[in-house]
Write a protein that holds these residues in place. Structure first.
Motif, PDB file in Angstrom:
ATOM      1  N   VAL A  71      -5.010  10.754  -9.253  1.00 65.60           N
ATOM      2  CA  VAL A  71      -6.105  10.233 -10.082  1.00 65.60           C
ATOM      3  C   VAL A  71      -6.010  10.878 -11.464  1.00 65.60           C
ATOM      4  O   VAL A  71      -5.477  11.978 -11.618  1.00 65.60           O
ATOM      5  CB  VAL A  71      -7.506  10.499  -9.460  1.00 65.60           C
ATOM      6  CG1 VAL A  71      -7.535  10.102  -7.999  1.00 65.60           C
ATOM      7  CG2 VAL A  71      -7.939  11.947  -9.606  1.00 65.60           C
ATOM      8  N   SER A  72      -6.541  10.163 -12.478  1.00 65.37           N
ATOM      9  CA  SER A  72      -6.427  10.759 -13.816  1.00 65.37           C
ATOM     10  C   SER A  72      -7.738  11.401 -14.262  1.00 65.37           C
ATOM     11  O   SER A  72      -7.768  12.160 -15.214  1.00 65.37           O
ATOM     12  CB  SER A  72      -5.966   9.717 -14.832  1.00 65.37           C
ATOM     13  OG  SER A  72      -6.840   8.629 -14.833  1.00 65.37           O
ATOM     14  N   ARG A  73      -8.811  11.115 -13.543  1.00 67.29           N
ATOM     15  CA  ARG A  73     -10.107  11.662 -13.956  1.00 67.29           C
ATOM     16  C   ARG A  73     -11.087  11.569 -12.783  1.00 67.29           C
ATOM     17  O   ARG A  73     -10.973  10.649 -11.964  1.00 67.29           O
ATOM     18  CB  ARG A  73     -10.601  10.795 -15.109  1.00 67.29           C
ATOM     19  CG  ARG A  73     -11.807  11.284 -15.803  1.00 67.29           C
ATOM     20  CD  ARG A  73     -12.229  10.307 -16.888  1.00 67.29           C
ATOM     21  NE  ARG A  73     -13.622  10.521 -17.136  1.00 67.29           N
ATOM     22  CZ  ARG A  73     -14.425   9.676 -17.739  1.00 67.29           C
ATOM     23  NH1 ARG A  73     -13.967   8.529 -18.178  1.00 67.29           N
ATOM     24  NH2 ARG A  73     -15.687   9.962 -17.922  1.00 67.29           N
ATOM     25  N   THR A 109      -6.203  -0.703 -14.235  1.00 70.32           N
ATOM     26  CA  THR A 109      -7.053   0.467 -13.971  1.00 70.32           C
ATOM     27  C   THR A 109      -7.939   0.171 -12.769  1.00 70.32           C
ATOM     28  O   THR A 109      -8.514  -0.916 -12.665  1.00 70.32           O
ATOM     29  CB  THR A 109      -7.966   0.749 -15.199  1.00 70.32           C
ATOM     30  OG1 THR A 109      -7.126   0.895 -16.340  1.00 70.32           O
ATOM     31  CG2 THR A 109      -8.789   1.997 -15.005  1.00 70.32           C
ATOM     32  N   VAL A 156      -7.544  17.791 -12.545  1.00 73.18           N
ATOM     33  CA  VAL A 156      -7.623  16.762 -13.586  1.00 73.18           C
ATOM     34  C   VAL A 156      -9.019  16.883 -14.206  1.00 73.18           C
ATOM     35  O   VAL A 156      -9.902  17.511 -13.603  1.00 73.18           O
ATOM     36  CB  VAL A 156      -7.420  15.335 -12.995  1.00 73.18           C
ATOM     37  CG1 VAL A 156      -6.010  15.154 -12.461  1.00 73.18           C
ATOM     38  CG2 VAL A 156      -8.452  15.032 -11.907  1.00 73.18           C
ATOM     39  N   SER A 197      -1.839   1.485 -10.123  1.00 71.84           N
ATOM     40  CA  SER A 197      -2.732   1.392 -11.286  1.00 71.84           C
ATOM     41  C   SER A 197      -3.214   2.798 -11.641  1.00 71.84           C
ATOM     42  O   SER A 197      -3.032   3.747 -10.861  1.00 71.84           O
ATOM     43  CB  SER A 197      -3.920   0.475 -10.973  1.00 71.84           C
ATOM     44  OG  SER A 197      -4.674   1.016  -9.923  1.00 71.84           O
ATOM     45  N   GLU A 198      -3.830   2.907 -12.809  1.00 72.20           N
ATOM     46  CA  GLU A 198      -4.430   4.193 -13.169  1.00 72.20           C
ATOM     47  C   GLU A 198      -5.730   4.320 -12.386  1.00 72.20           C
ATOM     48  O   GLU A 198      -6.545   3.391 -12.386  1.00 72.20           O
ATOM     49  CB  GLU A 198      -4.720   4.249 -14.677  1.00 72.20           C
ATOM     50  CG  GLU A 198      -5.241   5.607 -15.065  1.00 72.20           C
ATOM     51  CD  GLU A 198      -5.843   5.690 -16.455  1.00 72.20           C
ATOM     52  OE1 GLU A 198      -5.974   4.655 -17.138  1.00 72.20           O
ATOM     53  OE2 GLU A 198      -6.210   6.815 -16.833  1.00 72.20           O
ATOM     54  N   SER A 229      -7.544  15.535  -6.294  1.00 74.21           N
ATOM     55  CA  SER A 229      -7.039  15.439  -7.671  1.00 74.21           C
ATOM     56  C   SER A 229      -5.725  14.667  -7.730  1.00 74.21           C
ATOM     57  O   SER A 229      -5.343  14.179  -8.788  1.00 74.21           O
ATOM     58  CB  SER A 229      -6.806  16.837  -8.259  1.00 74.21           C
ATOM     59  OG  SER A 229      -8.028  17.521  -8.382  1.00 74.21           O
ATOM     60  N   HIS A 230      -5.029  14.580  -6.576  1.00 73.74           N
ATOM     61  CA  HIS A 230      -3.711  13.931  -6.573  1.00 73.74           C
ATOM     62  C   HIS A 230      -3.832  12.429  -6.750  1.00 73.74           C
ATOM     63  O   HIS A 230      -4.602  11.778  -6.047  1.00 73.74           O
ATOM     64  CB  HIS A 230      -2.962  14.233  -5.273  1.00 73.74           C
ATOM     65  CG  HIS A 230      -2.649  15.693  -5.139  1.00 73.74           C
ATOM     66  ND1 HIS A 230      -1.761  16.346  -5.973  1.00 73.74           N
ATOM     67  CD2 HIS A 230      -3.128  16.633  -4.301  1.00 73.74           C
ATOM     68  CE1 HIS A 230      -1.706  17.619  -5.640  1.00 73.74           C
ATOM     69  NE2 HIS A 230      -2.530  17.821  -4.624  1.00 73.74           N
ATOM     70  N   HIS A 268      -1.936   3.290  -6.075  1.00 74.10           N
ATOM     71  CA  HIS A 268      -1.033   4.113  -6.891  1.00 74.10           C
ATOM     72  C   HIS A 268      -0.330   3.349  -8.010  1.00 74.10           C
ATOM     73  O   HIS A 268       0.191   3.944  -8.937  1.00 74.10           O
ATOM     74  CB  HIS A 268       0.010   4.806  -6.000  1.00 74.10           C
ATOM     75  CG  HIS A 268       1.066   3.891  -5.479  1.00 74.10           C
ATOM     76  ND1 HIS A 268       0.870   3.095  -4.376  1.00 74.10           N
ATOM     77  CD2 HIS A 268       2.312   3.630  -5.923  1.00 74.10           C
ATOM     78  CE1 HIS A 268       1.957   2.386  -4.157  1.00 74.10           C
ATOM     79  NE2 HIS A 268       2.853   2.690  -5.080  1.00 74.10           N
ATOM     80  N   LEU A 311      -9.353   6.040 -11.698  1.00 73.83           N
ATOM     81  CA  LEU A 311     -10.474   6.893 -12.095  1.00 73.83           C
ATOM     82  C   LEU A 311     -11.313   7.058 -10.833  1.00 73.83           C
ATOM     83  O   LEU A 311     -11.718   6.059 -10.234  1.00 73.83           O
ATOM     84  CB  LEU A 311     -11.314   6.239 -13.193  1.00 73.83           C
ATOM     85  CG  LEU A 311     -10.575   5.669 -14.413  1.00 73.83           C
ATOM     86  CD1 LEU A 311     -11.566   5.071 -15.410  1.00 73.83           C
ATOM     87  CD2 LEU A 311      -9.755   6.755 -15.094  1.00 73.83           C
TER      88      LEU A 311
END
Ligand code: R5P
Length: 281
Positions: free
Chosen positions: A110-112, A47, A129, A73-74, A107-108, A71, A76
């Protein structure tokens, strides 16, 4: 979990990492001869918390490149200062909703998204997101407590900033009010008392953004001419465009403080703690 920061958000990124007990990824930044930005990050974890304020075209490009570099990793995304948020609707036909354009682009990948005192809450709905904001009003209240002023009045320069001022004032049980603002141009505003005043004690003007300083300088001049003992100015995002600091100083403002969402000499309190708390939720 690691924290990766853009060049102008290194200080706040390091503070967020410290709050979370996370490491900071080294990111090198340079330019190609034609001015294009090149960056490279060090080793990432599963992350990554990407931290970057949106301050200019270059900072947007840097943020987009950093998100892309992470890219595997997740991601935030923390945007301490979300620029372009003041153009939050089409005021005249043919204008973009700039806040929407920025939110969609960011927003592209990313998860939050977490940001700080966004100019209007509705801007968050443009992210595709989950997006949230933290409110630094309690931190501003704590900062004012440290000034040891006697019964200060907490004053917002317009009705838009009144809810923010109310939360600030509640931290110390202080009185609060707001002025009426009419914007005459990008640089010029007229501010008038609503009902209260004249105020003869210390007044703390609070606002989300100081850009040209025109709003708070006009308010300070009016308050001092009506007999205020001292006028202080505290904002969340200190853009201090052009000669803003000179203008505020010459209007007689005793002290000017901002958070570290935009790092500068007037950054006197931090958004890192509330951001780290929001990320842990
Ligand atoms: C406007 O609605 C904002 O809340 C601020 O009052 C404004 O951006 C301040 O701008 P300036 O410092 O240029 O007067």
């Amino acid at each position: 979990m690691k924290v990766a920061c853009t060049g102008r958000s290194r200080a706040i990124g390091a503070r967020i990492a410290e709050h979370l007990g996370a490491g900071v990824v080294e990111t090198s930044l340079s330019r190609f001869p034609d001015g294009e930005i090149y960056l490279r990050t060090g080793l990432l974890d599963e992350t990554t918390i990407v931290v970057g304020s949106l301050l200019s075209g270059d900072s947007l490009v840097e943020l987009l490149l950093l998100i892309d570099a992470c890219h595997r990793s997740e991601v935030l995304l923390v945007i301490p200062y979300l620029g372009y948020a003041r153009q939050d609707r089409e005021f005249k036909p043919g204008e973009p909703v700039s806040a929407r354009a920025m939110a969609r682009a960011l927003s592209h990948g990313v998860s939050r998204v977490v940001t700080v005192n966004v100019h209007k809450e509705s801007v968050l709905s443009h992210f595709t997101v989950p997006a949230s904001q933290v409110n630094l009003a309690p931190e501003v209240g704590d900062f004012i407590k440290g000034l040891n002023l006697e019964d200060p009045l907490i004053l917002a320069p317009d009705s838009g900033a009144a809810p923010f001022a109310a939360v600030v004032a509640s931290q110390g049980g202080w009185e609060c009010d707001h002025l009426e603002k009419t914007r005459l141009s990008g640089k010029e505003v007229r501010v008038e008392p609503r009902k209260g005043g004249p105020w003869t004690g210390d007044v703390v003007l609070v606002d989300d953004i100081i850009s040209t300083g025109g709003t708070l300088a006009s308010a300070a001049r009016m308050l001092l001419s009506q007999g205020a003992k001292g006028v202080h100015a505290i904002c969340v995002h200190g853009l201090f465009a052009g000669t803003a600091l000179t203008l505020l100083g010459s209007a007689g403002i005793a002290q000017i403080a901002a958070s570290d969402t935009i790092e500068g000499p007037n950054s006197r309190y931090s958004a890192a703690g509330p951001l780290a708390k929001a990320l842990s939720r």
